[in-house]
Enzyme design. Structure first.
Site, mmCIF file in Angstrom:
data_model
loop_
_atom_site.group_PDB
_atom_site.id
_atom_site.type_symbol
_atom_site.label_atom_id
_atom_site.label_comp_id
_atom_site.label_asym_id
_atom_site.label_seq_id
_atom_site.Cartn_x
_atom_site.Cartn_y
_atom_site.Cartn_z
ATOM 1 N N ASN A 292 -19.022 83.201 -18.145
ATOM 2 C CA ASN A 292 -17.985 84.173 -17.826
ATOM 3 C C ASN A 292 -17.968 84.650 -16.377
ATOM 4 O O ASN A 292 -16.967 85.153 -15.900
ATOM 5 C CB ASN A 292 -18.083 85.377 -18.762
ATOM 6 N N HIS A 293 -19.066 84.468 -15.636
ATOM 7 C CA HIS A 293 -19.084 84.909 -14.231
ATOM 8 C C HIS A 293 -18.733 83.799 -13.242
ATOM 9 O O HIS A 293 -18.866 83.978 -12.038
ATOM 10 C CB HIS A 293 -20.462 85.483 -13.877
ATOM 11 N N HIS B 1 -26.067 83.266 -22.172
ATOM 12 C CA HIS B 1 -25.252 84.454 -21.861
ATOM 13 C C HIS B 1 -25.951 85.774 -22.148
ATOM 14 O O HIS B 1 -25.802 86.707 -21.374
ATOM 15 C CB HIS B 1 -23.891 84.438 -22.561
HETATM 16 FE FE LIG Z 1 -25.607 85.174 -17.567
HETATM 17 FE FE LIG Z 2 -22.548 85.231 -19.118
#
Ligand SMILES: [Fe+2]
Ligand SMILES: [Fe+2]
Length: 260
Positions: free
Chosen positions: A67-68, A173
């Site tokens: 997600n980053h 994550h």
């Molecule tokens: Fe991460």
């Molecule tokens: Fe992540």
């Protein structure tokens, strides 16, 4: 063939710890392919060409993200052109980068697929549908998956969805390793989360006092990458000629030189 997978490398302490630990890991496990999640490699959040090259410099074959991945705008061109860096395949089509890649390892074509969970994270398509579509088109002898997801139920479900179809599903994550790593009945190695490579004197890589201040005061707080007690976390999977797993070994080791 042996695959070493390394969980989210957090900032320069994580990169340094990985660099110092890799000779020992190579000696112990003799990996043929090293896959590293680099989504936190740049300053604790995101990835840049420089931090990716740092990870390639320790022998990494493929870098996965999550997600980053799009945190640093200057890296978009790099992510678009570098086929050994992948981002979740179920992100909007047309976003920079690709969701899977294939590398040749000693005559074996190894596919690496990156997926994002749909629960608690933003995606454009179901990770289950998306991976089914990729498995129909990918030309590989063995496949490993980085499932970057928030929720253990979704991760465990993905393990069962892919059991017997890929060599390994590595969860990432959460930055916290789980204790459920094993080979599933049809031959897929699975773990809900391998954990992170970074400071354990932290809250998921962030200095504890800052994470605490944010949670206690609910005020905007500056987050910095923690440095002390760096550990490398991941897993090693032995892949057989059928493209399935013969064994799963969890890796959790302190970096040899204490970072101060
Ligand atoms: Fe991460
Ligand atoms: Fe992540």
């Amino acid at each position: 063939m042996r695959v070493l997978f390394i969980g989210d490398v957090v900032g320069s302490p994580g990169r340094k710890g990985l660099r110092e630990t890799m000779p020992g890991l190579r000696e112990q496990y003799a990996p043929d392919l090293i896959v590293v999640n680099g989504e936190n490699s740049a300053g604790g959040v995101g990835i840049t060409e420089r931090t990716a090259n740092d990870l390639f410099g320790v022998g990494t074959g493929v870098i996965t993200t999550g997600n980053h991945v799009y945190r640093h705008r200057e890296a978009y061109d790099f992510i678009e052109r570098e086929r050994l860096v992948i981002r979740p395949a179920n992100y909007p089509q047309g976003n920079p980068g690709r969701g899977f890649t294939v590398v040749e390892v000693g005559g074996t074509r190894v596919g690496v697929i990156n997926l994002s969970g749909a629960i608690g994270l933003k995606v454009a398509r179901s990770p289950f549908d998306t991976v089914d579509g990729i498995l129909e088109q990918i030309e590989a002898d063995a496949i490993v998956v980085d499932f970057h997801a928030e929720v253990t139920s979704e991760k465990v479900a993905m393990g069962w969805h892919l059991d017997g179809r890929v060599a390994a599903v590595f969860g990432t994550h959460t930055h916290v390793p789980t204790a459920d790593g094993r080979v599933l009945p049809k031959g897929t190695a699975f773990i809900s989360d391998v954990g992170m490579t970074g400071s354990r004197t932290s809250v998921l890589g962030v200095k504890p006092e800052q994470a605490l201040a944010s949670m206690i005061t609910q005020m905007p707080t500056r987050f910095e990458t923690a440095e002390g007690d760096v550990w490398v976390m991941g897993a090693v999977v032995e892949v057989n000629e059928k493209g399935l797993a013969d064994s799963f070994t969890q890796v959790m080791v302190p970096a040899p030189v204490a970072t101060s």
